[in-house]
Design an enzyme around this catalytic site. Structure first.
Site, PDB file in Angstrom:
ATOM      1  N   GLU A  95      37.053  29.701   9.174  1.00  0.00           N
ATOM      2  CA  GLU A  95      36.520  31.044   8.933  1.00  0.00           C
ATOM      3  C   GLU A  95      35.032  30.998   9.224  1.00  0.00           C
ATOM      4  O   GLU A  95      34.303  30.177   8.658  1.00  0.00           O
ATOM      5  CB  GLU A  95      36.731  31.467   7.473  1.00  0.00           C
ATOM      6  CG  GLU A  95      36.022  32.767   7.130  1.00  0.00           C
ATOM      7  CD  GLU A  95      35.999  33.090   5.640  1.00  0.00           C
ATOM      8  OE1 GLU A  95      35.237  33.997   5.262  1.00  0.00           O
ATOM      9  OE2 GLU A  95      36.714  32.420   4.873  1.00  0.00           O
ATOM     10  N   ARG A 119      21.893  16.039   1.694  1.00  0.00           N
ATOM     11  CA  ARG A 119      23.124  15.955   2.478  1.00  0.00           C
ATOM     12  C   ARG A 119      24.296  16.477   1.670  1.00  0.00           C
ATOM     13  O   ARG A 119      24.281  16.481   0.461  1.00  0.00           O
ATOM     14  CB  ARG A 119      23.377  14.523   2.913  1.00  0.00           C
ATOM     15  CG  ARG A 119      22.247  14.029   3.790  1.00  0.00           C
ATOM     16  CD  ARG A 119      22.682  12.971   4.724  1.00  0.00           C
ATOM     17  NE  ARG A 119      21.525  12.507   5.477  1.00  0.00           N
ATOM     18  CZ  ARG A 119      21.389  12.687   6.768  1.00  0.00           C
ATOM     19  NH1 ARG A 119      22.314  13.292   7.444  1.00  0.00           N
ATOM     20  NH2 ARG A 119      20.328  12.243   7.382  1.00  0.00           N
ATOM     21  N   HIS A 123      30.947  17.319   8.831  1.00  0.00           N
ATOM     22  CA  HIS A 123      31.350  17.845  10.127  1.00  0.00           C
ATOM     23  C   HIS A 123      32.789  18.329  10.057  1.00  0.00           C
ATOM     24  O   HIS A 123      33.508  18.038   9.102  1.00  0.00           O
ATOM     25  CB  HIS A 123      31.220  16.771  11.222  1.00  0.00           C
ATOM     26  CG  HIS A 123      32.111  15.574  10.989  1.00  0.00           C
ATOM     27  ND1 HIS A 123      31.701  14.478  10.265  1.00  0.00           N
ATOM     28  CD2 HIS A 123      33.388  15.325  11.355  1.00  0.00           C
ATOM     29  CE1 HIS A 123      32.682  13.599  10.216  1.00  0.00           C
ATOM     30  NE2 HIS A 123      33.730  14.082  10.866  1.00  0.00           N
ATOM     31  N   GLU A 165      32.968  16.622  15.341  1.00  0.00           N
ATOM     32  CA  GLU A 165      33.417  15.322  15.844  1.00  0.00           C
ATOM     33  C   GLU A 165      34.484  15.560  16.898  1.00  0.00           C
ATOM     34  O   GLU A 165      35.438  16.306  16.668  1.00  0.00           O
ATOM     35  CB  GLU A 165      33.992  14.475  14.711  1.00  0.00           C
ATOM     36  CG  GLU A 165      34.537  13.141  15.184  1.00  0.00           C
ATOM     37  CD  GLU A 165      35.145  12.325  14.061  1.00  0.00           C
ATOM     38  OE1 GLU A 165      35.892  11.381  14.384  1.00  0.00           O
ATOM     39  OE2 GLU A 165      34.903  12.610  12.872  1.00  0.00           O
TER      40      GLU A 165
END
Length: 184
Positions: A95, A119, A123, A165
């Site tokens: 989405e 952080r 990904h 990735e």
């Protein structure tokens, strides 16, 4: 290098047997906030080959949501009611939520992509048949790379800086083994 405080046995013991009442649960979608839907929709369709699966515009909340994923065009119903039912049963969608005005607000710097401190989000991943072929295509299309593949996956950036990735299922065990992973 830091060492994990977890071992394989402990990890396995932390994962309970799923309750039978959850047998029909699926992972439906992951949501990413986006700055400019024009750039995002173009990237995910033209660069990655995803299709628009469903979209909703909600002026009362000043936002639009775009659900994209991998599907054959002929599988997507044309009828709105059937399309909503079909979409609600899918798994693995993304989405993209656009909050009105972020694309035209010169002071809006964008959303945190999880790759700098603090952080958090890492990904999403897209499996391709051949990483080298995909990398060549991305290079020709001018896609920004976060990391080019050395012996494993590539990481590209979308228009909002989120990492994707690019992996190939066939070499996952080899790569993990080379890094000394303990497979369970």
């Amino acid at each position: 290098m830091a060492k994990s405080s977890l071992n394989i046995d402990e990890v396995q013991s932390l994962c309970a047997e799923p309750d039978p009442s959850t047998k029909d649960y699926i992972s439906h979608h992951t949501m990413l906030l986006i700055k400019d839907p024009r750039k995002t929709l173009d990237f995910y369709s033209r660069i990655l080959g995803m299709r628009m699966l469903y979209e909703a515009h909600v002026p009362a909340l000043s936002c639009s949501t775009f659900y994209m994923g991998f599907a054959k065009a002929e599988d997507i119903p044309k009828d709105k009611a059937k399309k909503l039912e079909w979409w609600s049963m899918l798994s693995g969608c993304i989405e993209f939520r656009y909050k009105y005005g972020t694309d035209t607000d010169k002071s809006f710097k964008g959303y945190h992509n999880g790759q700098s401190d603090p952080r958090g989000f890492g990904h999403i991943a897209v499996r391709v048949p051949n990483i080298d072929d995909a990398v060549k295509r991305f290079e020709l299309l001018g896609v920004e790379f976060a990391e080019k593949p050395k012996q494993g996956p590539a990481y590209i950036k979308d228009p909002d800086g989120y990492w994707i990735e690019i992996c190939s299922g066939g070499n996952a065990v080899k790569i993990l083994s080379e890094y000394g992973s303990q497979l369970s």
